[in-house]
Design a protein around this motif. Structure first.
Motif, PDB file in Angstrom:
ATOM      1  N   LEU A  51       4.352   4.278 -41.955  1.00 34.87           N
ATOM      2  CA  LEU A  51       3.173   4.960 -41.435  1.00 34.87           C
ATOM      3  C   LEU A  51       2.536   4.083 -40.368  1.00 34.87           C
ATOM      4  CD1 LEU A  51       1.546   7.554 -42.016  1.00 34.87           C
ATOM      5  CD2 LEU A  51       0.194   6.240 -43.650  1.00 34.87           C
ATOM      6  N   SER A  52       2.170   4.673 -39.237  1.00 32.21           N
ATOM      7  CA  SER A  52       1.493   3.913 -38.189  1.00 32.21           C
ATOM      8  C   SER A  52       0.253   3.240 -38.755  1.00 32.21           C
ATOM      9  CB  SER A  52       1.096   4.837 -37.027  1.00 32.21           C
ATOM     10  OG  SER A  52       2.229   5.419 -36.434  1.00 32.21           O
ATOM     11  N   ALA A  53       0.026   1.987 -38.343  1.00 36.00           N
ATOM     12  CA  ALA A  53      -1.081   1.200 -38.881  1.00 36.00           C
ATOM     13  C   ALA A  53      -2.392   1.626 -38.244  1.00 36.00           C
ATOM     14  CB  ALA A  53      -0.834  -0.286 -38.647  1.00 36.00           C
ATOM     15  N   ALA A  54      -2.945   2.732 -38.729  1.00 35.49           N
ATOM     16  CA  ALA A  54      -4.207   3.257 -38.210  1.00 35.49           C
ATOM     17  C   ALA A  54      -4.878   4.092 -39.288  1.00 35.49           C
ATOM     18  CB  ALA A  54      -3.971   4.101 -36.954  1.00 35.49           C
ATOM     19  N   ARG A  55      -6.197   3.981 -39.349  1.00 36.58           N
ATOM     20  CA  ARG A  55      -6.963   4.683 -40.386  1.00 36.58           C
ATOM     21  C   ARG A  55      -6.722   6.195 -40.345  1.00 36.58           C
ATOM     22  NH1 ARG A  55     -11.191   3.219 -43.402  1.00 36.58           N
ATOM     23  NH2 ARG A  55     -11.379   1.261 -42.243  1.00 36.58           N
ATOM     24  N   ASP A  56      -6.722   6.776 -39.132  1.00 38.12           N
ATOM     25  CA  ASP A  56      -6.562   8.228 -39.059  1.00 38.12           C
ATOM     26  C   ASP A  56      -5.182   8.677 -39.519  1.00 38.12           C
ATOM     27  OD1 ASP A  56      -5.363   7.072 -36.831  1.00 38.12           O
ATOM     28  OD2 ASP A  56      -5.813   8.753 -35.507  1.00 38.12           O
ATOM     29  N   GLU A  83      -9.283   2.349 -47.018  1.00 36.98           N
ATOM     30  CA  GLU A  83     -10.183   1.209 -47.268  1.00 36.98           C
ATOM     31  C   GLU A  83      -9.440   0.083 -47.985  1.00 36.98           C
ATOM     32  OE1 GLU A  83     -10.893   4.352 -47.880  1.00 36.98           O
ATOM     33  OE2 GLU A  83     -12.444   4.719 -46.374  1.00 36.98           O
ATOM     34  N   ASP A  84      -8.563   0.445 -48.922  1.00 31.87           N
ATOM     35  CA  ASP A  84      -7.782  -0.574 -49.634  1.00 31.87           C
ATOM     36  C   ASP A  84      -6.896  -1.349 -48.670  1.00 31.87           C
ATOM     37  OD1 ASP A  84      -8.937   0.443 -51.932  1.00 31.87           O
ATOM     38  OD2 ASP A  84      -7.166   1.603 -52.522  1.00 31.87           O
ATOM     39  N   LEU A  85      -6.274  -0.635 -47.728  1.00 26.50           N
ATOM     40  CA  LEU A  85      -5.407  -1.295 -46.753  1.00 26.50           C
ATOM     41  C   LEU A  85      -6.202  -2.229 -45.850  1.00 26.50           C
ATOM     42  CD1 LEU A  85      -3.042   1.637 -45.761  1.00 26.50           C
ATOM     43  CD2 LEU A  85      -2.324  -0.582 -46.656  1.00 26.50           C
ATOM     44  N   GLU A  86      -7.366  -1.781 -45.416  1.00 27.33           N
ATOM     45  CA  GLU A  86      -8.202  -2.648 -44.584  1.00 27.33           C
ATOM     46  C   GLU A  86      -8.535  -3.939 -45.325  1.00 27.33           C
ATOM     47  OE1 GLU A  86     -12.598  -2.886 -42.447  1.00 27.33           O
ATOM     48  OE2 GLU A  86     -11.818  -0.939 -43.070  1.00 27.33           O
ATOM     49  N   ASN A  87      -8.946  -3.814 -46.576  1.00 23.19           N
ATOM     50  CA  ASN A  87      -9.298  -4.996 -47.364  1.00 23.19           C
ATOM     51  C   ASN A  87      -8.107  -5.921 -47.561  1.00 23.19           C
ATOM     52  OD1 ASN A  87     -11.965  -4.131 -47.641  1.00 23.19           O
ATOM     53  ND2 ASN A  87     -11.555  -3.023 -49.534  1.00 23.19           N
ATOM     54  N   LEU A  88      -6.926  -5.347 -47.809  1.00 18.29           N
ATOM     55  CA  LEU A  88      -5.718  -6.157 -47.976  1.00 18.29           C
ATOM     56  C   LEU A  88      -5.383  -6.921 -46.697  1.00 18.29           C
ATOM     57  CD1 LEU A  88      -3.374  -3.729 -49.977  1.00 18.29           C
ATOM     58  CD2 LEU A  88      -4.213  -5.949 -50.768  1.00 18.29           C
ATOM     59  N   LEU A  89      -5.490  -6.245 -45.565  1.00 16.54           N
ATOM     60  CA  LEU A  89      -5.164  -6.880 -44.296  1.00 16.54           C
ATOM     61  C   LEU A  89      -6.184  -7.951 -43.924  1.00 16.54           C
ATOM     62  CD1 LEU A  89      -3.978  -3.701 -42.389  1.00 16.54           C
ATOM     63  CD2 LEU A  89      -2.572  -5.721 -42.855  1.00 16.54           C
ATOM     64  N   VAL A  90      -7.457  -7.698 -44.204  1.00 17.30           N
ATOM     65  CA  VAL A  90      -8.482  -8.715 -43.960  1.00 17.30           C
ATOM     66  C   VAL A  90      -8.184  -9.958 -44.790  1.00 17.30           C
ATOM     67  CG1 VAL A  90     -10.910  -9.313 -44.317  1.00 17.30           C
ATOM     68  CG2 VAL A  90     -10.317  -7.129 -43.267  1.00 17.30           C
ATOM     69  N   ARG A  91      -7.865  -9.751 -46.055  1.00 13.86           N
ATOM     70  CA  ARG A  91      -7.579 -10.883 -46.943  1.00 13.86           C
ATOM     71  C   ARG A  91      -6.365 -11.665 -46.457  1.00 13.86           C
ATOM     72  NH1 ARG A  91      -6.111  -8.587 -51.895  1.00 13.86           N
ATOM     73  NH2 ARG A  91      -8.229  -7.779 -51.911  1.00 13.86           N
ATOM     74  N   ARG A 187      -1.000 -12.935 -36.138  1.00 11.34           N
ATOM     75  CA  ARG A 187      -0.987 -11.987 -35.018  1.00 11.34           C
ATOM     76  C   ARG A 187      -0.478 -10.619 -35.480  1.00 11.34           C
ATOM     77  NH1 ARG A 187       1.813 -14.933 -32.048  1.00 11.34           N
ATOM     78  NH2 ARG A 187       0.157 -15.900 -30.823  1.00 11.34           N
ATOM     79  N   ARG A 188       0.543 -10.619 -36.296  1.00 11.99           N
ATOM     80  CA  ARG A 188       1.131  -9.362 -36.778  1.00 11.99           C
ATOM     81  C   ARG A 188       0.153  -8.608 -37.682  1.00 11.99           C
ATOM     82  NH1 ARG A 188       7.232  -8.175 -38.667  1.00 11.99           N
ATOM     83  NH2 ARG A 188       6.891  -6.294 -39.880  1.00 11.99           N
ATOM     84  N   ASP A 189      -0.439  -9.302 -38.631  1.00 10.82           N
ATOM     85  CA  ASP A 189      -1.379  -8.642 -39.546  1.00 10.82           C
ATOM     86  C   ASP A 189      -2.637  -8.196 -38.810  1.00 10.82           C
ATOM     87  OD1 ASP A 189       0.150  -8.692 -41.852  1.00 10.82           O
ATOM     88  OD2 ASP A 189      -0.566 -10.669 -42.464  1.00 10.82           O
ATOM     89  N   ALA A 190      -3.096  -8.995 -37.839  1.00 11.19           N
ATOM     90  CA  ALA A 190      -4.292  -8.627 -37.087  1.00 11.19           C
ATOM     91  C   ALA A 190      -4.041  -7.382 -36.236  1.00 11.19           C
ATOM     92  CB  ALA A 190      -4.739  -9.790 -36.200  1.00 11.19           C
ATOM     93  N   ALA A 191      -2.834  -7.247 -35.689  1.00 17.61           N
ATOM     94  CA  ALA A 191      -2.511  -6.059 -34.905  1.00 17.61           C
ATOM     95  C   ALA A 191      -2.579  -4.810 -35.780  1.00 17.61           C
ATOM     96  CB  ALA A 191      -1.124  -6.200 -34.280  1.00 17.61           C
ATOM     97  N   ARG A 192      -2.153  -4.926 -37.039  1.00 13.99           N
ATOM     98  CA  ARG A 192      -2.252  -3.800 -37.964  1.00 13.99           C
ATOM     99  C   ARG A 192      -3.704  -3.541 -38.345  1.00 13.99           C
ATOM    100  NH1 ARG A 192       2.809  -5.706 -41.800  1.00 13.99           N
ATOM    101  NH2 ARG A 192       4.420  -4.458 -40.789  1.00 13.99           N
ATOM    102  N   ALA A 194      -6.284  -3.995 -36.648  1.00 13.63           N
ATOM    103  CA  ALA A 194      -7.031  -3.399 -35.534  1.00 13.63           C
ATOM    104  C   ALA A 194      -7.097  -1.881 -35.636  1.00 13.63           C
ATOM    105  CB  ALA A 194      -6.407  -3.812 -34.202  1.00 13.63           C
ATOM    106  N   GLY A 195      -6.128  -1.278 -36.294  1.00  9.71           N
ATOM    107  CA  GLY A 195      -6.142   0.166 -36.469  1.00  9.71           C
ATOM    108  C   GLY A 195      -7.101   0.653 -37.542  1.00  9.71           C
ATOM    109  N   PHE A 196      -7.702  -0.285 -38.279  1.00  4.94           N
ATOM    110  CA  PHE A 196      -8.610   0.071 -39.360  1.00  4.94           C
ATOM    111  C   PHE A 196     -10.043  -0.394 -39.100  1.00  4.94           C
ATOM    112  CE2 PHE A 196      -4.420   0.076 -41.127  1.00  4.94           C
ATOM    113  CZ  PHE A 196      -4.412   1.147 -41.999  1.00  4.94           C
ATOM    114  N   ARG A 197     -10.230  -1.223 -38.081  1.00  5.40           N
ATOM    115  CA  ARG A 197     -11.562  -1.714 -37.757  1.00  5.40           C
ATOM    116  C   ARG A 197     -11.951  -1.267 -36.355  1.00  5.40           C
ATOM    117  NH1 ARG A 197     -13.347  -7.493 -40.338  1.00  5.40           N
ATOM    118  NH2 ARG A 197     -13.609  -6.605 -42.419  1.00  5.40           N
TER     119      ARG A 197
END
Length: 202
Positions: A51-56, A83-91, A187-192, A194-197
């Protein structure tokens, strides 16, 4: 005769149908009890769905029950998956910032960051500048300009409090991470992420 180069691996998003590099998508698998589980390390067993790394995109997949279609069976999906994915990626991102700090691969603080970026040492070239999203714009512009001269990516996805907590400070606005493995995975996780923030990679 020169062998043809190996085709670049791509995966298809179950929402858009577009094929992209795996680093621009998130892999999911069906876990125990038919629960959809995000596989950010891309190592869990089983057939994966991308799935594309974006909230929508995540919300669309949930609303249209596209995980059921991809799995060819009824699956359970968390009501707060985006929201769970955003939190996981932030962590994951902030854990890498903390690791870089412990490994002596980062420098924080406006004056020290500027000093390091003005040096001719090559270890910062290709690294990352983390600029807190709530930092003063004039300071952010100055460090960004210096970082661009070192061919560094500039990431503005975290608050000063988040960056500070990762390295044991109350607040950190400017932080650089030298090039290497930690910078690549961040860099890789931050790029993902970015689709949630709402902030973006500058």
């Amino acid at each position: 005769m020169v062998k043809a180069e190996k085709a670049e691996t791509q995966r298809r998003c179950i929402v858009s149908g577009d094929s992209q590099k795996p680093e621009k998508l998130i892999r999911f698998v069906v876990g125990p009890d038919n629960q959809i589980v995000p596989d950010l390390e891309e190592k869990l067993p089983g057939r994966g769905f991308w799935l594309s790394a974006a909230r929508d995109m995540v919300n669309t997949a949930c609303d249209k029950q596209l995980f059921n279609k991809a799995a060819r069976c009824k699956v359970e999906v968390s009501a707060t998956l985006a929201e769970d994915l955003e939190n996981l990626l932030v962590r994951r991102c902030l854990d890498r910032v903390a690791l870089a700090r412990r490994a002596g691969q980062s420098v924080g603080g406006f004056d020290r960051v500027c000093e390091k970026l003005r040096q001719t040492s090559g270890k910062w070239r290709g690294g990352i500048l983390l600029a807190a999203s709530d930092g003063a714009e004039d300071g952010r512009k100055k460090t960004r300009r210096l970082a661009e001269e070192k061919e560094m990516d500039v990431i503005s996805l975290f608050s000063a409090q988040e960056l500070g907590a990762a390295i044991g400070n109350e607040r950190t606005v400017h932080l650089i991470i030298e090039s290497g493995g930690l910078a690549r995975t961040l860099r890789r996780d931050a790029a993902r992420l970015a689709g949630f923030r709402s902030e973006r990679i500058l």
